[in-house]
Enzyme design. Structure first.
Site, PDB file in Angstrom:
ATOM      1  CG  ASP A 149      38.124  32.971   9.673  1.00  0.00           C
ATOM      2  OD1 ASP A 149      38.493  33.640  10.419  1.00  0.00           O
ATOM      3  OD2 ASP A 149      38.651  31.773   9.821  1.00  0.00           O
ATOM      4  CG  HIS A 171      42.256  38.189  12.398  1.00  0.00           C
ATOM      5  ND1 HIS A 171      42.089  37.613  13.522  1.00  0.00           N
ATOM      6  CD2 HIS A 171      43.508  37.796  12.073  1.00  0.00           C
ATOM      7  CE1 HIS A 171      43.150  37.280  14.056  1.00  0.00           C
ATOM      8  NE2 HIS A 171      44.060  37.329  13.204  1.00  0.00           N
ATOM      9  CG  ASP A 184      42.600  27.512  10.653  1.00  0.00           C
ATOM     10  OD1 ASP A 184      43.114  28.177   9.806  1.00  0.00           O
ATOM     11  OD2 ASP A 184      42.881  27.500  11.817  1.00  0.00           O
TER      12      ASP A 184
HETATM   13  C1  GLA Z   1      43.834  31.560  12.933  1.00  0.00           C
HETATM   14  C2  GLA Z   1      42.313  30.951  12.971  1.00  0.00           C
HETATM   15  C3  GLA Z   1      41.527  31.128  11.525  1.00  0.00           C
HETATM   16  C4  GLA Z   1      41.648  32.637  11.100  1.00  0.00           C
HETATM   17  C5  GLA Z   1      43.114  33.015  11.091  1.00  0.00           C
HETATM   18  C6  GLA Z   1      43.206  34.502  10.861  1.00  0.00           C
HETATM   19  O1  GLA Z   1      44.280  30.740  12.002  1.00  0.00           O
HETATM   20  O2  GLA Z   1      42.285  29.556  13.377  1.00  0.00           O
HETATM   21  O3  GLA Z   1      40.098  30.705  11.642  1.00  0.00           O
HETATM   22  O4  GLA Z   1      40.993  33.328  12.075  1.00  0.00           O
HETATM   23  O5  GLA Z   1      43.583  32.669  12.237  1.00  0.00           O
HETATM   24  O6  GLA Z   1      42.837  34.704   9.378  1.00  0.00           O
END
Ligand code: GLA
Length: 380
Positions: A35, A33, A172
């Protein structure tokens, strides 16, 4: 995969595709979390991908098919509205089309489109980012454009945020876009700035997918997003990336609610664990990297509170296994998957023993995936 895609496309649409694109899934390595808080994150593109084949049409029809589904979705060019039920998978390519104008990108008119995947859906490996990236590449190729990788990544994220409706950060799509075999992707999310970091030899990745899913997972992700923003504002910052660990440690009583303080401690701690991981990776110290991975999980478990009993059990079991360098939940949390970085001595038998211990406690076996690093999205 490519020959299955070509055969399926010809069977469905009666002609071969003009364009084939591929984009990989990802493992969130460390930086949970961080990002959307403007921090850094490390991810790994894997050797499992979503493939998209496309052929232009002369009329104003778009036909979307997925090898996972029977039905073909037929839409006139002007219709870009959100789909529901069985057709909701098409929101990923539709979202990309809807995002393109905001990035100055042209969209193709009529086309036939087929998606095929060897990336498990719902395993925390970001099949959604992979289909967005593969679609974005196919659509730009169809109009003869070749935008930068960063533009494609940002357009794909825009699709996820605005069309699909998930307030995710850039992890992602960034990893799927910038992945490189035998490397990790480092993203400074505020830039964003993308770099690759070599993976020391002998590191293996295993993912255990629990198939558990908190009923409120989307709402909980959005809640953590909101709590982080509120914590940053209470600390006089726009984003938690601007809060130094020393400042957080000496904050005046009452500035933060107990919950906000825990969320902030997690993010600030993760930010420094990502930096330490990059240093340890560059030094080839997999044991140190592994300790950081497990420390990241403990922080998710106790401070960010996005773990579950199932994920904690897997991490506890893996962390007690000598061939495992470290383990943590990967992705948004609240269910989903755990990743472990191991030495080559960790094998199928060891993975099955972990799964059996889990099954004994929770009554169902997790899926086991032994994954390799892979290259980022590209035309094939
Ligand atoms: C999901 C979201 C990402 C990131 C993660 C936690 O995968 O799509 O953008 O925030 O959770 O790190």
């Amino acid at each position: 995969m490519k020959s299955a895609l070509l055969a399926n496309f010809s069977r469905l649409f009666g002609r071969p595709p003009e364009i084939v694109a591929r984009a990989p899934g990802r493992i969130e390595f460390i930086g949970n979390h961080t990002d959307y808080n403007g921090g850094p994150v490390l991810g790994v593109a894997i050797d499992r991908s979503v493939w998209v084949a496309l052929a232009r049409r002369d009329d104003e029809q778009r036909q979307f098919a997925s090898a996972q589904r029977e039905d073909v979705i037929r839409l006139p060019v002007g219709r870009l509205e959100k789909m529901s039920g069985d057709a909701s998978w098409a929101n990923y390519p539709l979202g990309v089309l809807a995002a393109f104008p905001a990035f100055g990108l042209r969209v193709p008119a009529g086309f036939d489109y087929l998606a095929l995947s060897d990336l498990p859906v719902g395993a925390g490996l970001s099949s959604s980012a992979a289909i967005e990236l593969a679609s974005a590449l196919a659509f730009t190729a169809a109009v003869g454009e070749c935008p930068s990788r960063e533009v494609l990544v940002r357009a794909a994220r825009h699709a996820e945020n605005r069309f699909v409706g998930v307030p995710c950060g850039i992890l992602d799509q960034g990893v799927s876009g910038f992945g490189r075999k035998d490397h990790l992707v480092f993203i400074d999310c505020r830039g964003p700035r993308f770099e690759t970091v070599p993976l020391p030899a002998g590191a293996h990745f295993w993912v255990f997918n629990t198939h558990t899913h908190h009923a409120l997972v989307d709402g909980l992700y959005a809640a953590r997003h909101r709590e982080c923003m509120e914590a940053a504002h209470a600390l006089g910052a726009t984003l938690l990336v601007d809060v130094r660990p020393e400042a957080l440690a000496t904050v005046a009583p009452g500035t933060l609610s107990p919950v906000a303080a825990k969320r902030a401690q997690h993010i600030v701690g993760e930010i420094s664990r990502v930096s330490s991981s990059v240093e340890a990776l560059r030094a080839g110290d997999l044991a140190a990297v592994g300790r950081l991975l497990t420390a990241s999980h403990r922080s998710s478990q106790h401070l960010f509170e996005n773990s579950t009993a199932e994920l904690d059990f897997l991490v506890d079991t893996l962390a007690a296994t000598p061939e495992v360098h470290g383990a943590r939940l990967t992705g948004g949390g609240f269910g989903g998957a755990v990743m472990a970085m191991t030495s080559e001595k960790f094998d199928d038998g060891a993975a099955r023993r972990v799964a059996a211990a889990y099954a004994q406690k929770f009554g169902a076996s997790p899926d086991i995936l032994h994954l390799q690093t892979g290259d980022g999205a590209g035309l094939v």
